[in-house]
Design a protein around this motif. Structure first.
Motif, PDB file in Angstrom:
ATOM      1  N   ILE A  94       0.752  -1.101   0.104  1.00 44.73           N
ATOM      2  CA  ILE A  94      -0.031   0.162   0.036  1.00 44.73           C
ATOM      3  C   ILE A  94       0.821   1.292  -0.092  1.00 44.73           C
ATOM      4  CG2 ILE A  94      -1.663   1.255   1.467  1.00 44.73           C
ATOM      5  CD1 ILE A  94      -2.615  -1.554   2.369  1.00 44.73           C
ATOM      6  N   PHE A  95       2.025   1.250   0.735  1.00 41.70           N
ATOM      7  CA  PHE A  95       2.809   2.200   0.752  1.00 41.70           C
ATOM      8  C   PHE A  95       3.290   2.500  -0.594  1.00 41.70           C
ATOM      9  CE2 PHE A  95       7.248   3.902   1.234  1.00 41.70           C
ATOM     10  CZ  PHE A  95       6.793   5.053   1.813  1.00 41.70           C
ATOM     11  N   ASN A  96       3.759   1.538  -1.105  1.00 40.08           N
ATOM     12  CA  ASN A  96       4.376   1.609  -2.595  1.00 40.08           C
ATOM     13  C   ASN A  96       3.672   2.199  -3.609  1.00 40.08           C
ATOM     14  OD1 ASN A  96       6.984   0.907  -1.823  1.00 40.08           O
ATOM     15  ND2 ASN A  96       6.570  -1.341  -2.253  1.00 40.08           N
ATOM     16  N   LEU A  97       2.332   1.862  -3.474  1.00 42.95           N
ATOM     17  CA  LEU A  97       1.197   2.171  -4.397  1.00 42.95           C
ATOM     18  C   LEU A  97       0.962   3.905  -4.175  1.00 42.95           C
ATOM     19  CD1 LEU A  97      -0.970   1.527  -6.337  1.00 42.95           C
ATOM     20  CD2 LEU A  97      -2.470   1.143  -4.462  1.00 42.95           C
ATOM     21  N   ILE A  98       0.772   4.276  -2.878  1.00 37.42           N
ATOM     22  CA  ILE A  98       0.580   5.677  -2.539  1.00 37.42           C
ATOM     23  C   ILE A  98       1.781   6.301  -3.040  1.00 37.42           C
ATOM     24  CG2 ILE A  98       0.272   7.256  -0.801  1.00 37.42           C
ATOM     25  CD1 ILE A  98      -1.157   5.099   0.749  1.00 37.42           C
ATOM     26  N   LEU A  99       2.957   5.914  -2.750  1.00 38.72           N
ATOM     27  CA  LEU A  99       4.137   6.564  -3.370  1.00 38.72           C
ATOM     28  C   LEU A  99       4.303   6.819  -4.679  1.00 38.72           C
ATOM     29  CD1 LEU A  99       6.824   7.769  -2.451  1.00 38.72           C
ATOM     30  CD2 LEU A  99       8.092   5.528  -2.819  1.00 38.72           C
ATOM     31  N   MET A 100       3.866   5.741  -5.418  1.00 35.67           N
ATOM     32  CA  MET A 100       3.956   5.818  -6.925  1.00 35.67           C
ATOM     33  C   MET A 100       2.814   6.856  -7.435  1.00 35.67           C
ATOM     34  SD  MET A 100       4.474   1.720  -8.072  1.00 35.67           S
ATOM     35  CE  MET A 100       3.490   1.812  -9.332  1.00 35.67           C
ATOM     36  N   ILE A 101       1.764   6.936  -6.778  1.00 36.73           N
ATOM     37  CA  ILE A 101       0.456   7.758  -7.106  1.00 36.73           C
ATOM     38  C   ILE A 101       0.848   9.189  -6.844  1.00 36.73           C
ATOM     39  CG2 ILE A 101      -1.884   8.515  -6.776  1.00 36.73           C
ATOM     40  CD1 ILE A 101      -2.492   5.413  -5.952  1.00 36.73           C
ATOM     41  N   THR A 102       1.579   9.306  -5.790  1.00 39.55           N
ATOM     42  CA  THR A 102       2.257  10.785  -5.468  1.00 39.55           C
ATOM     43  C   THR A 102       3.061  11.344  -6.340  1.00 39.55           C
ATOM     44  OG1 THR A 102       1.545  10.140  -3.140  1.00 39.55           O
ATOM     45  CG2 THR A 102       3.001  12.236  -3.634  1.00 39.55           C
ATOM     46  N   VAL A 103       4.002  10.573  -6.690  1.00 41.96           N
ATOM     47  CA  VAL A 103       5.213  10.910  -7.638  1.00 41.96           C
ATOM     48  C   VAL A 103       4.592  11.039  -9.093  1.00 41.96           C
ATOM     49  CG1 VAL A 103       7.165   9.848  -8.762  1.00 41.96           C
ATOM     50  CG2 VAL A 103       6.953   9.499  -6.272  1.00 41.96           C
ATOM     51  N   SER A 104       3.849  10.219  -9.404  1.00 40.32           N
ATOM     52  CA  SER A 104       3.020  10.389 -10.676  1.00 40.32           C
ATOM     53  C   SER A 104       2.398  11.686 -10.973  1.00 40.32           C
ATOM     54  CB  SER A 104       2.178   9.124 -11.218  1.00 40.32           C
ATOM     55  OG  SER A 104       1.265   9.274 -10.352  1.00 40.32           O
ATOM     56  N   LEU A 105       1.681  11.976  -9.602  1.00 44.12           N
ATOM     57  CA  LEU A 105       0.812  13.513  -9.762  1.00 44.12           C
ATOM     58  C   LEU A 105       1.856  14.500  -9.922  1.00 44.12           C
ATOM     59  CD1 LEU A 105      -2.063  12.718  -7.272  1.00 44.12           C
ATOM     60  CD2 LEU A 105      -2.170  13.046  -9.884  1.00 44.12           C
ATOM     61  N   ILE A 106       3.009  14.433  -9.032  1.00 44.67           N
ATOM     62  CA  ILE A 106       3.850  15.449  -9.042  1.00 44.67           C
ATOM     63  C   ILE A 106       4.656  15.710 -10.476  1.00 44.67           C
ATOM     64  CG2 ILE A 106       6.327  16.302  -8.180  1.00 44.67           C
ATOM     65  CD1 ILE A 106       5.194  14.935  -5.390  1.00 44.67           C
ATOM     66  N   PHE A 107       4.866  14.802 -10.987  1.00 47.61           N
ATOM     67  CA  PHE A 107       5.535  14.742 -12.428  1.00 47.61           C
ATOM     68  C   PHE A 107       4.475  15.194 -13.698  1.00 47.61           C
ATOM     69  CE2 PHE A 107       8.856  12.455 -10.271  1.00 47.61           C
ATOM     70  CZ  PHE A 107      10.049  13.458 -10.484  1.00 47.61           C
ATOM     71  N   SER A 108       3.166  14.790 -13.325  1.00 48.73           N
ATOM     72  CA  SER A 108       2.304  15.090 -14.313  1.00 48.73           C
ATOM     73  C   SER A 108       1.765  16.540 -14.345  1.00 48.73           C
ATOM     74  CB  SER A 108       1.119  14.046 -14.419  1.00 48.73           C
ATOM     75  OG  SER A 108       0.291  14.178 -13.224  1.00 48.73           O
ATOM     76  N   THR A 109       1.867  17.255 -13.250  1.00 47.71           N
ATOM     77  CA  THR A 109       1.353  18.521 -13.097  1.00 47.71           C
ATOM     78  C   THR A 109       1.865  19.502 -14.214  1.00 47.71           C
ATOM     79  OG1 THR A 109       0.981  18.237 -10.707  1.00 47.71           O
ATOM     80  CG2 THR A 109       0.946  20.307 -11.573  1.00 47.71           C
ATOM     81  N   PRO A 110       3.273  19.657 -14.135  1.00 47.59           N
ATOM     82  CA  PRO A 110       3.733  20.491 -15.176  1.00 47.59           C
ATOM     83  C   PRO A 110       3.221  20.016 -16.715  1.00 47.59           C
ATOM     84  CG  PRO A 110       5.467  19.477 -13.753  1.00 47.59           C
ATOM     85  CD  PRO A 110       4.385  18.793 -13.567  1.00 47.59           C
ATOM     86  N   LEU A 111       3.126  18.655 -17.152  1.00 51.08           N
ATOM     87  CA  LEU A 111       2.481  18.252 -18.270  1.00 51.08           C
ATOM     88  C   LEU A 111       1.241  18.801 -18.401  1.00 51.08           C
ATOM     89  CD1 LEU A 111       3.714  14.901 -18.533  1.00 51.08           C
ATOM     90  CD2 LEU A 111       4.815  16.666 -19.608  1.00 51.08           C
ATOM     91  N   MET A 112       0.284  18.813 -17.324  1.00 55.45           N
ATOM     92  CA  MET A 112      -0.828  19.495 -17.616  1.00 55.45           C
ATOM     93  C   MET A 112      -1.026  20.877 -17.707  1.00 55.45           C
ATOM     94  SD  MET A 112      -3.406  17.145 -15.015  1.00 55.45           S
ATOM     95  CE  MET A 112      -2.560  17.522 -13.558  1.00 55.45           C
ATOM     96  N   SER A 113      -0.284  21.485 -17.246  1.00 59.64           N
ATOM     97  CA  SER A 113      -0.205  23.006 -17.483  1.00 59.64           C
ATOM     98  C   SER A 113       0.509  23.338 -18.776  1.00 59.64           C
ATOM     99  CB  SER A 113       0.924  23.771 -16.339  1.00 59.64           C
ATOM    100  OG  SER A 113       1.960  23.374 -16.574  1.00 59.64           O
ATOM    101  N   ALA A 114       1.367  22.503 -19.266  1.00 57.01           N
ATOM    102  CA  ALA A 114       2.026  22.741 -20.629  1.00 57.01           C
ATOM    103  C   ALA A 114       1.001  22.295 -21.540  1.00 57.01           C
ATOM    104  CB  ALA A 114       3.175  21.881 -20.755  1.00 57.01           C
ATOM    105  N   ALA A 115      -0.085  21.536 -21.411  1.00 57.55           N
ATOM    106  CA  ALA A 115      -1.127  21.204 -22.477  1.00 57.55           C
ATOM    107  C   ALA A 115      -1.928  22.582 -22.465  1.00 57.55           C
ATOM    108  CB  ALA A 115      -1.975  20.111 -21.745  1.00 57.55           C
ATOM    109  N   GLU A 116      -2.238  23.252 -21.467  1.00 58.67           N
ATOM    110  CA  GLU A 116      -3.053  24.525 -21.522  1.00 58.67           C
ATOM    111  C   GLU A 116      -2.265  25.569 -22.312  1.00 58.67           C
ATOM    112  OE1 GLU A 116      -3.853  25.728 -17.436  1.00 58.67           O
ATOM    113  OE2 GLU A 116      -4.997  24.112 -17.016  1.00 58.67           O
ATOM    114  N   GLN A 117      -0.897  25.470 -22.158  1.00 62.92           N
ATOM    115  CA  GLN A 117      -0.148  26.671 -23.013  1.00 62.92           C
ATOM    116  C   GLN A 117      -0.077  26.438 -24.389  1.00 62.92           C
ATOM    117  OE1 GLN A 117       3.444  26.887 -20.835  1.00 62.92           O
ATOM    118  NE2 GLN A 117       2.704  27.802 -19.097  1.00 62.92           N
TER     119      GLN A 117
END
Length: 121
Positions: free
Chosen positions: A3-26
């Motif tokens: 469960i810890f590994n799953l939560i860690l993977m989700i958190t890291v993926s959200l952190i790294f996907s945030t700039p991609l989402m803002s780049a899509a708006e631009q």
């Protein structure tokens, strides 16, 4: 541990996907922004070419000074126009991204106790 590994993977993926989402708006605004910038550069080039032509035709320092002053005034006017365009774009972006004026749902209650004026005996 899984469960810890799953939560860690989700958190890291959200952190790294945030700039991609803002780049899509631009990306949606990129072609218009690019064309605006190209237009501004072409305007600057036109002013500088006029300055060059004027300087090539001069025969004395006074007319050279006049060429430089005229070009400087035109460049100042262009910069003022560009600044106004950028302010307008920022205002438009701020209007579309303004949050609602709702109160936050996660406000913490005020746990302060009222002060009492107890005098020691």
């Amino acid at each position: 541990m899984k469960i810890f590994n799953l939560i860690l993977m989700i958190t890291v993926s959200l952190i790294f996907s945030t700039p991609l989402m803002s780049a899509a708006e631009q990306v949606a605004d990129f072609p218009s922004e690019k064309n605006r910038e190209i237009g501004n550069v072409k305007d600057r080039i036109q002013i500088l070419e006029g300055r060059l032509n004027c300087m090539q035709k001069t025969n004395d320092f006074e007319s050279l000074k006049t060429c430089n002053q005229a070009a400087a005034q035109k460049l100042d006017a262009l910069e003022t126009k560009i600044d106004a365009q950028e302010r307008k774009i920022k205002q438009a972006n701020n209007k579309t991204k303004q949050p609602d004026n709702k109160a936050s749902d996660n406000k913490q209650p005020n746990n302060k106790k009222p002060e009492t004026n107890n005098k020691p005996n």
